[in-house]
Design a protein around this motif. Structure first.
Motif, PDB file in Angstrom:
ATOM      1  N   ASN A 171       0.637   4.006  -2.925  1.00 19.55           N
ATOM      2  CA  ASN A 171       0.241   5.373  -2.582  1.00 19.55           C
ATOM      3  C   ASN A 171       1.300   6.399  -2.950  1.00 19.55           C
ATOM      4  O   ASN A 171       0.988   7.563  -3.238  1.00 19.55           O
ATOM      5  N   PRO A 193      -1.557  13.094  -3.923  1.00 23.85           N
ATOM      6  CA  PRO A 193      -1.864  13.267  -2.487  1.00 23.85           C
ATOM      7  C   PRO A 193      -3.367  13.427  -2.266  1.00 23.85           C
ATOM      8  O   PRO A 193      -4.056  14.101  -3.029  1.00 23.85           O
ATOM      9  N   ALA A 251     -10.669   9.319  -4.103  1.00 22.27           N
ATOM     10  CA  ALA A 251     -10.396   8.797  -2.769  1.00 22.27           C
ATOM     11  C   ALA A 251     -11.621   8.276  -2.031  1.00 22.27           C
ATOM     12  O   ALA A 251     -11.570   7.186  -1.446  1.00 22.27           O
ATOM     13  N   GLN A 295      -6.450   2.985   1.577  1.00 24.53           N
ATOM     14  CA  GLN A 295      -6.318   2.692   2.999  1.00 24.53           C
ATOM     15  C   GLN A 295      -5.824   1.260   3.171  1.00 24.53           C
ATOM     16  O   GLN A 295      -6.275   0.346   2.459  1.00 24.53           O
ATOM     17  N   LYS A 331       2.819   6.546  -5.566  1.00 25.60           N
ATOM     18  CA  LYS A 331       2.670   6.840  -6.984  1.00 25.60           C
ATOM     19  C   LYS A 331       1.353   7.540  -7.299  1.00 25.60           C
ATOM     20  O   LYS A 331       1.050   7.802  -8.467  1.00 25.60           O
ATOM     21  N   LEU A 332       0.551   7.796  -6.286  1.00 19.22           N
ATOM     22  CA  LEU A 332      -0.745   8.435  -6.490  1.00 19.22           C
ATOM     23  C   LEU A 332      -0.717   9.892  -6.032  1.00 19.22           C
ATOM     24  O   LEU A 332       0.152  10.298  -5.251  1.00 19.22           O
ATOM     25  N   ALA A 360      -7.202   2.664  -9.810  1.00 18.46           N
ATOM     26  CA  ALA A 360      -6.384   3.867  -9.748  1.00 18.46           C
ATOM     27  C   ALA A 360      -6.301   4.556 -11.101  1.00 18.46           C
ATOM     28  O   ALA A 360      -6.272   5.785 -11.187  1.00 18.46           O
ATOM     29  N   GLU A 385       0.946   9.510 -10.897  1.00 16.62           N
ATOM     30  CA  GLU A 385       2.383   9.222 -10.919  1.00 16.62           C
ATOM     31  C   GLU A 385       3.068  10.163 -11.915  1.00 16.62           C
ATOM     32  O   GLU A 385       2.563  10.433 -12.996  1.00 16.62           O
ATOM     33  N   ASN A 445      -5.507  11.155  -2.611  1.00 14.40           N
ATOM     34  CA  ASN A 445      -6.244  10.181  -3.439  1.00 14.40           C
ATOM     35  C   ASN A 445      -5.541   8.835  -3.316  1.00 14.40           C
ATOM     36  O   ASN A 445      -5.032   8.279  -4.290  1.00 14.40           O
ATOM     37  N   THR A 446      -5.477   8.317  -2.106  1.00 14.29           N
ATOM     38  CA  THR A 446      -4.698   7.121  -1.820  1.00 14.29           C
ATOM     39  C   THR A 446      -5.572   6.034  -1.195  1.00 14.29           C
ATOM     40  O   THR A 446      -6.681   6.279  -0.745  1.00 14.29           O
ATOM     41  N   THR A 472       0.828  -1.206   0.000  1.00 18.21           N
ATOM     42  CA  THR A 472       0.000   0.000   0.000  1.00 18.21           C
ATOM     43  C   THR A 472       0.860   1.254   0.000  1.00 18.21           C
ATOM     44  O   THR A 472       0.566   2.233  -0.701  1.00 18.21           O
ATOM     45  N   GLN A 473       1.919   1.236   0.776  1.00 16.86           N
ATOM     46  CA  GLN A 473       2.827   2.383   0.815  1.00 16.86           C
ATOM     47  C   GLN A 473       3.450   2.608  -0.556  1.00 16.86           C
ATOM     48  O   GLN A 473       3.575   3.761  -1.011  1.00 16.86           O
TER      49      GLN A 473
END
Length: 445
Positions: free
Chosen positions: A228, A233, A270, A238, A230-231, A264, A443, A235-236, A224-225
């Motif tokens: 996220n 801010p 989000a 959970q 690459k997305l 994505a 990204e 709009n990530t 997930t990290q």
């Protein structure tokens, strides 16, 4: 497969297993390690990225062969070729040719004739001799990894190779100070892999098939990290939403990645991401379970009874003996018959189930479920269970092997993702190439 830039290593697990192979822990794998879990749950990746490097760090000689890599090749031949290739890497250390006329034939340690121009072992040379020679010429213990080992049951040569490996294990382990051979077997079907260890007439009788530790919360957090980052801010994803989807997908990282990537790329807002993840996972799960029902309903009562009794035997980790009195009585009771079915009727039922792709038969006449998920579904009586019941997740993962792994890459499937559109996509199997380097929304490109 997950994004090519994302690699999740499991060094602690690898170190624990290698210690067991070395006989340094309470978990003793010196007689052989048998790991089972459904395909695409990370077994092969773990072997290549973590287990094999951990063995090499100890100085062990590592051989890897995937019996699924060439389905039309005899498993016994694949094993021979892998061992022969490793021997060839030590050609410079092997004694000079017996003649000076350009002969390729040499004799390893005065006992093993070896034609270096051939990919397989020469006639009259056994795998025991070849592995002994490799151990001696390398000076290190040999660790042989056989991925999808259950395919060895499909041919006589494959089974002979399994017995030869057992003999080599004994020859290089019993009565020696430093064991010369360790064996690691993996399989995508626990029921099939267990055929190598369950019966007295099988090569590794007495060993135990253990479940491969599936990827867990540490993988989800790292995955997930990575996504996220690459997305855009705000709009990530959970972690809890991704974890729930991963469970629905049978702990399969590649399938999780395809769902996350599609959302994505095309739907990424989000507030909607968690709901879309769950919606997509539930649609896949419902479609997977419907496959079992569609395959089971057209069967005759006798065929259904045979399948159920076979499933019970697998769940209880005991051999399925279709023609014994006890089994005939079980099938009779399950089918609700007043009279016991004849063995010939059972044989016809098994043949029909094999033709339908529901039952598998080894070259030695041992039967198992083609998809272990079918057995879990039968024994769970899931017709009473809703889609969101977590008890279903374990066998949904097995079913997904039979669906196209790139189902979300069909360009003409209408969005948004719904149960109907996912069900349609699941049935479209054109094996399209997937560009996993395609950037996600947000990204930098």
């Amino acid at each position: 497969m997950v994004p090519r830039t994302f690699v999740f290593h499991r060094p602690t697990l690898a170190a624990s297993i290698v210690a067991g192979l070395a006989g340094e822990s309470l978990l003793d794998y010196s007689s052989g390690l048998f790991l089972a879990s459904p395909r695409h749950t990370g077994k092969s990746t773990f072997l290549r990225q973590d287990m094999m490097p951990a063995c090499e760090q100890r100085g062990w000689e590592v051989i890897y062969v995937d019996l699924w890599s060439s389905p039309h090749s005899d498993p016994g031949v694949l094993i021979e070729r892998a061992i022969m290739a490793k021997l060839q890497s030590y050609a410079s250390r092997i004694k000079q040719p017996l003649s000076t006329g350009g002969s390729h034939v040499v004799r390893l340690y005065r006992t093993l004739p070896w034609d270096q121009s051939q990919p397989t072992l020469p006639d009259g040379v056994t795998l025991v001799e070849a592995l002994q020679a490799l151990h001696e010429v390398s000076g290190y213990p040999v660790v042989l990894f056989i991925d999808e080992a259950q395919h060895a049951l499909n041919s006589e040569r494959g089974m002979n190779a399994m017995f030869a490996l057992k003999a080599a294990r004994d020859a290089l382990t019993l009565g020696v100070k430093q064991p010369g051979l360790r064996l690691v077997f993996t399989g995508s079907s626990r029921d099939k892999l267990a055929k190598l260890v369950m019966s007295r007439d099988q090569p590794f009788f007495g060993n135990t098939v253990i479940p491969f530790p599936l990827l867990g919360s540490d993988f989800i957090e790292a995955f997930t990290q990575h996504i996220n980052a690459k997305l855009a801010p705000g709009n990530t994803f959970q972690v809890t939403d991704v974890a729930q989807t991963f469970e629905h997908m049978g702990h399969r990282p590649e399938l999780l990645w395809e769902i996350v990537k599609r959302i994505a790329l095309e739907l990424g807002q989000a507030p909607e991401l968690g709901r879309l993840l769950k919606q997509g996972a539930n649609a896949v799960q419902a479609d997977s379970l419907s496959i079992f029902q569609a395959e089971y309903d057209p069967l005759t009562e006798l065929q259904q009874a045979i399948l159920f009794v076979l499933s019970q035997a697998a769940a209880e980790n005991r051999p399925f003996t279709p023609f014994t009195q006890a089994t005939l009585q079980e099938i009779q009771a399950r089918a609700g018959r007043k009279t016991q079915p004849a063995p010939s009727s059972i044989q016809r039922g098994l043949d029909s189930l094999r033709e339908k792709g529901l039952v598998w038969r080894s070259g030695r006449g041992v039967y198992a479920l083609e998809d272990s998920g079918m057995g879990e579904w039968l024994l769970s009586d899931d017709s009473e269970v809703g889609v969101d019941d977590p008890m279903q997740y374990s066998y949904v993962g097995n079913t997904l092997d039979r669906l196209d792994r790139d189902f979300l890459q069909q360009p003409h499937i209408v969005r948004p993702i719904t149960a109907d559109t996912l069900s349609e996509a699941l049935r479209l199997t054109n094996n399209m190439e997937v560009d996993l380097e395609q950037p996600l929304r947000g990204e930098d490109t």
